[in-house]
Design an enzyme around this catalytic site. Sequence first.
Site, PDB file in Angstrom:
ATOM      1  N   TYR A  33       4.859  -1.035  -1.006  1.00  0.00           N
ATOM      2  CA  TYR A  33       5.586  -2.300  -0.907  1.00  0.00           C
ATOM      3  C   TYR A  33       5.276  -2.986   0.410  1.00  0.00           C
ATOM      4  O   TYR A  33       4.663  -2.395   1.312  1.00  0.00           O
ATOM      5  CB  TYR A  33       7.093  -2.071  -1.076  1.00  0.00           C
ATOM      6  CG  TYR A  33       7.784  -1.470   0.136  1.00  0.00           C
ATOM      7  CD1 TYR A  33       7.597  -0.137   0.487  1.00  0.00           C
ATOM      8  CD2 TYR A  33       8.626  -2.239   0.941  1.00  0.00           C
ATOM      9  CE1 TYR A  33       8.236   0.410   1.597  1.00  0.00           C
ATOM     10  CE2 TYR A  33       9.271  -1.700   2.049  1.00  0.00           C
ATOM     11  CZ  TYR A  33       9.066  -0.378   2.368  1.00  0.00           C
ATOM     12  OH  TYR A  33       9.685   0.167   3.462  1.00  0.00           O
ATOM     13  N   LYS A 147       2.797   2.496   3.440  1.00  0.00           N
ATOM     14  CA  LYS A 147       4.104   1.876   3.156  1.00  0.00           C
ATOM     15  C   LYS A 147       4.464   2.142   1.690  1.00  0.00           C
ATOM     16  O   LYS A 147       4.479   1.242   0.846  1.00  0.00           O
ATOM     17  CB  LYS A 147       4.067   0.372   3.488  1.00  0.00           C
ATOM     18  CG  LYS A 147       5.471  -0.192   3.772  1.00  0.00           C
ATOM     19  CD  LYS A 147       5.385  -1.501   4.508  1.00  0.00           C
ATOM     20  CE  LYS A 147       6.698  -2.258   4.566  1.00  0.00           C
ATOM     21  NZ  LYS A 147       7.804  -1.599   5.249  1.00  0.00           N
ATOM     22  N   GLU A 180      10.192   7.405  14.554  1.00  0.00           N
ATOM     23  CA  GLU A 180      10.554   5.982  14.418  1.00  0.00           C
ATOM     24  C   GLU A 180      11.954   5.922  13.837  1.00  0.00           C
ATOM     25  O   GLU A 180      12.629   6.951  13.719  1.00  0.00           O
ATOM     26  CB  GLU A 180       9.538   5.251  13.534  1.00  0.00           C
ATOM     27  CG  GLU A 180       9.452   5.817  12.129  1.00  0.00           C
ATOM     28  CD  GLU A 180       8.440   5.108  11.239  1.00  0.00           C
ATOM     29  OE1 GLU A 180       8.168   3.915  11.449  1.00  0.00           O
ATOM     30  OE2 GLU A 180       7.944   5.760  10.302  1.00  0.00           O
ATOM     31  N   LEU A 205       5.018   4.405  10.509  1.00  0.00           N
ATOM     32  CA  LEU A 205       4.470   3.206   9.869  1.00  0.00           C
ATOM     33  C   LEU A 205       3.995   2.261  10.974  1.00  0.00           C
ATOM     34  O   LEU A 205       4.726   2.041  11.944  1.00  0.00           O
ATOM     35  CB  LEU A 205       5.541   2.508   9.024  1.00  0.00           C
ATOM     36  CG  LEU A 205       5.003   1.265   8.313  1.00  0.00           C
ATOM     37  CD1 LEU A 205       4.155   1.664   7.113  1.00  0.00           C
ATOM     38  CD2 LEU A 205       6.124   0.357   7.867  1.00  0.00           C
TER      39      LEU A 205
HETATM   40  N1  PDD Z   1      10.943  -1.794   7.057  1.00  0.00           N
HETATM   41  N2  PDD Z   1       9.051   1.819  10.054  1.00  0.00           N
HETATM   42  C1  PDD Z   1       9.614   1.891   8.841  1.00  0.00           C
HETATM   43  C2  PDD Z   1       9.896   3.231   8.269  1.00  0.00           C
HETATM   44  C3  PDD Z   1       9.920   0.716   8.137  1.00  0.00           C
HETATM   45  O1  PDD Z   1      10.481   0.797   6.911  1.00  0.00           O
HETATM   46  C4  PDD Z   1       9.661  -0.543   8.738  1.00  0.00           C
HETATM   47  C5  PDD Z   1       9.950  -1.834   8.030  1.00  0.00           C
HETATM   48  C6  PDD Z   1       9.078  -0.571  10.017  1.00  0.00           C
HETATM   49  C7  PDD Z   1       8.753  -1.866  10.722  1.00  0.00           C
HETATM   50  O2  PDD Z   1       7.664  -2.520  10.125  1.00  0.00           O
HETATM   51  P1  PDD Z   1       7.504  -4.104  10.185  1.00  0.00           P
HETATM   52  O3  PDD Z   1       7.611  -4.484  11.617  1.00  0.00           O
HETATM   53  O4  PDD Z   1       6.151  -4.353   9.631  1.00  0.00           O
HETATM   54  O5  PDD Z   1       8.605  -4.690   9.357  1.00  0.00           O
HETATM   55  C8  PDD Z   1       8.784   0.630  10.642  1.00  0.00           C
HETATM   56  C9  PDD Z   1      11.067  -2.890   6.149  1.00  0.00           C
HETATM   57  C10 PDD Z   1      11.473  -4.152   6.795  1.00  0.00           C
HETATM   58  C11 PDD Z   1      11.977  -2.464   4.982  1.00  0.00           C
HETATM   59  O6  PDD Z   1      11.753  -1.349   4.508  1.00  0.00           O
HETATM   60  O7  PDD Z   1      12.840  -3.221   4.551  1.00  0.00           O
END
Ligand code: PDD
Length: 289
Positions: A33, A147, A180, A205
């Site tokens: 996703y 992801k 994280e 991620l």
């Molecule tokens: N989440 N790490 C994890 C496990 C995440 O699920 C996310 C983002 C990030 C940050 O990634 P980015 O800066 O590209 O949004 C780091 C999204 C927003 C979600 O699952 O809703």
Amino acid sequence: MPRISYVNGRYVHHGYATVHMEDRGYQFSDGIYEVIAFYSRRLLDEALHTRRLLRSLRELSIAAPMSERALGLVMREIIARNDRTDGTLYMQISRGVARRDHPFPAAAKPGFVMAVTGPKMPKEKEVKEGVAVITAPEQRWSRRDIKTISLLPNVLAKQAATKAGAREAWLVEKDGFISEGAVSNNAIVTRTGEIITHPLNESILGGVTRDVVLTLARKAKMKVTERPFSLKEAKAAGEAFLTSTTSNVLPVVKIDGAPIGTGRPGPVTLKLLALYHEHIFRQTGKRWN
Ligand code: PDD
């Protein structure tokens, strides 16, 4: 204006946005996703999100459902067909619908859905005063750089945070180092102003927000070190923050109930937040107070 979503080639009312029960995303979490923000109806960091989406597909040998150009068109069409000016797009690609069997099906077409969600942005008070995080054991698989929609450990950790009245859960490995957050990347700032964040590898991620924020920090001549940090270090840090598409740069002022630094958002974090707001403004025209 009704809420319109995209399901396998069709724009449908959100209430009818359904997929088949043998979609492999549903049965095996065999899919990936992306979440991409839009402000003033313009996508933020589209190229970086598209690059990560294509990489996630490649890593799992799932075929791209359409060309990059077509993907850009569908994203814009969904924004145009919904009434939000600021929000997030959620898109999910699964290996497709096939009779339930673990190996990849010989001829399944990838399933592709997209919807406008959120925004689940932090409240003004949370940005101003900072948020609390709890810690939870890291119990995910060893390819967290993909992801994937397989998010059960993240769901459990985030639920624990919600139950504890905290914004996020920071995931602690057996050796005491933090990977994280359940839904975000994180960083600490030492008492001498050095930003420390986990390096890009298979343990986290690669967040788009993290990437942009580090580039902005380096351009502003701030000191950035990419290395893992421990929970002990985080508790002794001067400042801490988290980054994600749905949180931007969010000050973290408490870990497991203990204040970090002064217990208030610190100058380095606030500077990064201001730089990030400028970045959003440059790309989308969205202004922040
Ligand atoms: N989440 N790490 C994890 C496990 C995440 O699920 C996310 C983002 C990030 C940050 O990634 P980015 O800066 O590209 O949004 C780091 C999204 C927003 C979600 O699952 O809703």
